[in-house]
Every structure is written in C-alpha cells, then in structure tokens.
Design an enzyme around this catalytic site. Structure first.
Site, PDB file in Angstrom:
ATOM      1  N   GLU A  83      -9.178   9.038  12.326  1.00 42.07           N
ATOM      2  CA  GLU A  83      -9.014   7.481  12.180  1.00 42.07           C
ATOM      3  C   GLU A  83     -10.003   6.563  12.772  1.00 42.07           C
ATOM      4  OE1 GLU A  83      -7.316   6.009  10.055  1.00 42.07           O
ATOM      5  OE2 GLU A  83      -5.950   7.480   9.393  1.00 42.07           O
ATOM      6  N   CYS A 249      -4.912   3.923 -13.309  1.00 40.30           N
ATOM      7  CA  CYS A 249      -4.261   3.309 -11.863  1.00 40.30           C
ATOM      8  C   CYS A 249      -2.850   3.567 -12.032  1.00 40.30           C
ATOM      9  CB  CYS A 249      -4.598   1.802 -11.603  1.00 40.30           C
ATOM     10  SG  CYS A 249      -3.480   1.440 -10.356  1.00 40.30           S
TER      11      CYS A 249
HETATM   12 FE1  SF4 Z   1      -4.501  -0.793 -10.339  1.00 36.22          FE
HETATM   13 FE2  SF4 Z   1      -4.546  -3.404 -10.111  1.00 36.22          FE
HETATM   14 FE3  SF4 Z   1      -6.314  -2.344  -8.725  1.00 36.22          FE
HETATM   15 FE4  SF4 Z   1      -6.561  -2.180 -11.435  1.00 36.22          FE
HETATM   16  S1  SF4 Z   1      -6.593  -4.176  -9.972  1.00 36.22           S
HETATM   17  S2  SF4 Z   1      -6.899  -0.635 -10.162  1.00 36.22           S
HETATM   18  S3  SF4 Z   1      -4.528  -2.031 -11.987  1.00 36.22           S
HETATM   19  S4  SF4 Z   1      -3.984  -1.917  -8.553  1.00 36.22           S
END
Ligand code: SF4
Ligand code: ZN
Length: 499
Positions: A83, A249
């Site tokens: 860390e 994501c």
């Molecule tokens: Fe995921 Fe939202 Fe980041 Fe896009 S902006 S990578 S959808 S958290």
C-alpha cells in the site's frame, strides 16, 4: 487481494485522502440521486462487483503473499508495504520493488533492523522517498513498542503508525484483518463519482465526506478486503480516467453517469428525428437540488455537461497548480582512470526533498553562468582537498526532472581531476564507481545527470586550449558553452513525473 490505482493510468494510488471536514453535503442533505437508496441495490452492487473481481483480478505478488499468509502480523506487513509503495506509483513499477523488498526484509523484524541507507538504496528510483523512511519507522515502532503486533483496526493503525493515513489504515485493516471498513483512493473516487454522478470537485470536503460514506455503505461485510480491492481494481482496469470500458463494466447497470450518457444520446437521436419536446423532457435532471443550484455534489453550472466526454465528465478535474521552477548547478567530479573512473557523491540533508539520498555536488543555479561556476567550485573545494583543474570545468547541458511540486532543471557540469585526490573525504561524501553509483541511494534525476555526462564525447576530459584563463569566473568558452546550449535545445531528456 488488493488493488492499485491512480488518477491517470489506472494503476497507482493518490496520496492519502484528507480527513473530511463537516461540509454542506452531509448525507441527510444529499439528493437520493447521489446515494444508494435501498439495501437490495447495495446487495446487487456488491455481488456484481465481487463476482467480476473473482474472475478478473490481476495476479499480483502482494495479493499472492497476503492470501497465503496465516500469521496476521506478517499478512498485515505484506499489505502495508504494498500500500505504501502503490501511493502515487504505478503497479507495473511497484512489482519489482515489492519483490526485492520482501526478499530482503521478509518480516517486520527484518525491516526494523535495517539501516536508513539500505532502505533508501532499495527505494532509489521509486520516488517520494519519505515513504520508505516512514515504513521503516513504523516497523521499528511495531517491533520495539507494540510487541511485534500490528494494530488490528483502521483507527489504531492510523493513530499509531507513521505514514499511515485514513486510506492505508482502512486497506490494511480490511485486507489483512477483515475489518468491515470502506476505503477511498483515487480509483474508488472515480468509480463512485461516476456511479452516483458526482461532478463536484472530489477533493472538496463535502464530496470527500460523501465518498467515504458511500464506501462504508457499500463495503461487503462478508468480504471487506476483497470488496475494497475489487472497487480499486475496477477503477484501475475498467473505469479508467480517460478511456473507461463501459460495455465491459460489471456495475454498468448501477451507473448514473452511464445512464446520463444514454439519455443524452437518445435526446440527440430524437432531435435528429425532429422531436424537440421529447428532448426537453429527457433533459430533466434527476437531482432536484441541482435545478435550484444548491446541490454540493453535482457539476457546477459553470461547467456544463460535455457530450464529447461522456462518462468522463465525472469526476470533475480540479485545476492543477503548476510546479515551482527551480534550477540547480550540479557537477560530475571524476577521478582519473579511464577504465575505473570514480565519481564524487555527497549526501543530502536528512530532511526535505530527497532526504539523505546521495547526489553529485550541487548548488542553486542563481545568477549568470560565471556566478554559478564560482559557487560550484567553492562547493567542490569543501569536499576535495588540493587544487582543482578548474580549466576543465565544463557545462554539458541541462536535465529537467519533475518532482511532485517542483520542476527542477539541473545545469550539468563536469570536472575531471588530473591526479588522485589526497587525504580522506569529510563525512557525507564518498567516491563511487559506476556500478556503485547504480546501486546507491540516488534519485532518478541523478541517473539522468550521469546519462547526460556519459553521452559526452569522452569519459575523461581535458582542458580545452580555448578555455578562458579563469574558468571558475568566466564563461564556458566556445566549446562547452555552445555544447551546453545545443544539448538544452535538443531536449536531451524529456521531463518525467516520477522522482
Ligand atoms: Fe462502469 Fe460507469 Fe465506470 Fe462506465 S462509467 S466503467 S459503466 S462505473
Ligand atoms: Zn446533485
């Protein structure tokens, strides 16, 4: 087991977050738009993130080490070192340093017994050198005052260990001891600001407080360490500063920034189809206080949504202060011996920038070049007895190195002794071979200086017949002076940001 992060390339950490003051955005005042409204949403968010992390996490040496270590103090030590190293430093850079560190000092007791010189030597090139010193001070404190046991909670870690702030304390406590405590570093800041569409300056007290509150709400009570690392890993590898991979994501379905992008895109499509009324409806903001101009978390009205940036509108990037300009004249003083040249290094003061590191003798580069030369020669004579062949003092060029807050220009000179120096050096100075230089506790900037020196036509230089009568007070003469300017203009080295 752990993560990396940074606000630029996705894999380093910012420094510790400041402790939040009570600001205008206390949770009770915050619009539901910036919160996680119900327990079910929180549960689904955790599950999505952890399931992705279990599949996608990077195999990093500190993760391996912590996962396989049953002894809590050893595990905490392995997390603590990683860390501290990851603060402001990319994961790719840290891996080698971490591996060498743990080989040399596998336990807190080993580190407590090391000298500061050894620590600086191993840390050389990693930058922000006070981190290594504090790590060792912390190890000594644990061994000498805490019975060899690392404090078990985030509060006590932060209170008792030097160099351990709120973020690092939370990371060690959750990863090594399983304490259910959220953490906020640069990666988590970015992820949360996007997921909850927080557009205000993330360093402001109100936003900082809100982010810590969100992190605490979200952290998984069953797997706090993994959850914290997953959030940081997401920021480092998916929700990156400039090129987020939204289609991949795992928390896309929870992301307000992504929803906003989709709405804007839909509005643009409708406009193209000639339906302006619908567009108006779609521009309605879910954060009610924003319309009254009173939301401390939304993008300020002066910084409207930029369609070309998409989700990167979040978080808002605060203006950076330009680093302070500083100039230093530095001299590579070389003993004779074409094959086995040795260089003079002197040790910096024990506090301040690059504390206790070794460097070529230097002085502030103030005034004209003649003034600089005078000052440099005077400084050299405090280290080396006997006359110096001042006619050989040559200006080789400039090297620029950017520290966190200083843009330092080194005006590089060289001076080759014609005879072996007599007598002992004062303490704080030593002659080193090239190999010893490379292994010494020297900064990256000094390595650049040596590179510039070695890029010169010949290792051991002799005085030019055209040198002025008093090189210490005169200009460099036709040779060196032009050479100095040529190298400067040629941008021999580009500035970099790692100390
Ligand atoms: Fe995921 Fe939202 Fe980041 Fe896009 S902006 S990578 S959808 S958290
Ligand atoms: Zn708002």
């Amino acid at each position: 087991m752990r993560k990396p992060r940074k606000a630029g390339g996705g894999s380093q950490r910012h420094g510790e977050q400041p402790s939040p003051d009570a600001g205008p955005g206390t949770p009770s005042q915050v619009s539901p738009y910036h919160l996680f409204g119900d327990a079910d949403e929180v549960t689904r968010f955790r599950a999505s993130l952890l399931s992705w992390y279990d599949q996608a996490k990077r195999d990093l040496p500190w993760r391996r080490r912590a996962a396989g270590e049953l002894d809590l103090d050893r595990r905490a030590y392995s997390v603590w070192v990683s860390e501290i190293m990851l603060q402001q430093t990319q994961v790719a850079t840290v891996i080698g340093y971490y591996t060498r560190w743990m080989q040399k000092w596998p336990t807190l007791q080993d580190l407590a017994g090391a000298s500061l010189e050894e620590v600086n030597q191993l840390w050389a090139g990693l930058g922000y050198y006070s981190r290594g010193r504090r790590l060792q001070e912390g190890a000594r404190k644990v061994v000498e005052e805490l019975g060899g046991h690392v404090p078990r909670t985030a509060n006590m870690l932060q209170k008792l260990l030097p160099g351990v702030g709120r973020y690092t304390a939370g990371a060690i406590a959750s990863i090594a001891f399983g304490q259910v405590t959220g953490v906020v570093d640069g990666n988590v800041t970015r992820v949360l600001c996007r997921v909850r569409a927080i557009g205000a300056d993330p360093r402001s007290p109100s936003v900082t407080q809100h982010l810590w509150s969100l992190a605490q709400q979200l952290v998984d009570p069953a797997r706090p360490g993994d959850f914290n690392q997953a959030a940081m890993e997401l920021g480092a590898t998916v929700c990156t500063p400039r090129g987020p991979l939204c289609p991949k994501c795992p928390v896309r379905g929870f992301c307000q920034a992504q929803k906003r992008v989709e709405k804007v895109q839909a509005a643009v499509s409708r406009r193209l189809l000639g339906s302006p009324e619908q567009e108006k409806t779609l521009e309605v903001e879910e954060c009610a206080p924003r319309r009254a101009g009173s939301c401390p978390l939304c993008l300020p009205p002066s910084e409207p949504w930029r369609q070309d940036l998409g989700v990167v509108n979040f978080p808002r990037q605060p203006a950076r202060k330009a680093p302070r300009e500083q100039r230093v004249a530095v001299c590579v003083l070389q003993q004779p011996g074409p094959e086995t040249s040795r260089f003079l290094l002197v040790q910096r003061p024990s506090s301040g920038l690059l504390a206790s590191l070794w460097e070529f003798p230097s002085v502030p580069a103030e005034g004209t070049e003649s003034v600089q030369r005078r000052a440099l020669v005077k400084a050299l004579q405090t280290w080396v007895r006997g006359p110096l062949p001042l006619r050989s003092l040559r200006c080789l060029g400039e090297v620029v190195h950017v520290f966190s807050h200083i843009r330092q220009t080194y005006v590089v000179y060289s001076l080759a002794l014609e005879e072996q120096p007599q007598g002992l050096l004062p303490s704080g100075a030593r002659w080193v071979s090239r190999a010893e230089f490379q292994a010494a506790a020297v900064s990256t900037a000094m390595k650049k200086v040596l590179q510039l020196f070695e890029g010169q036509p010949s290792g051991h230089r002799k005085a030019s017949s055209k040198s002025p009568q008093d090189p210490a007070t005169s200009g460099p003469g036709p040779g060196p002076g032009r050479q100095c300017r040529q190298l400067t203009l040629g941008a021999f080295f580009k500035p970099t940001s790692a100390p």
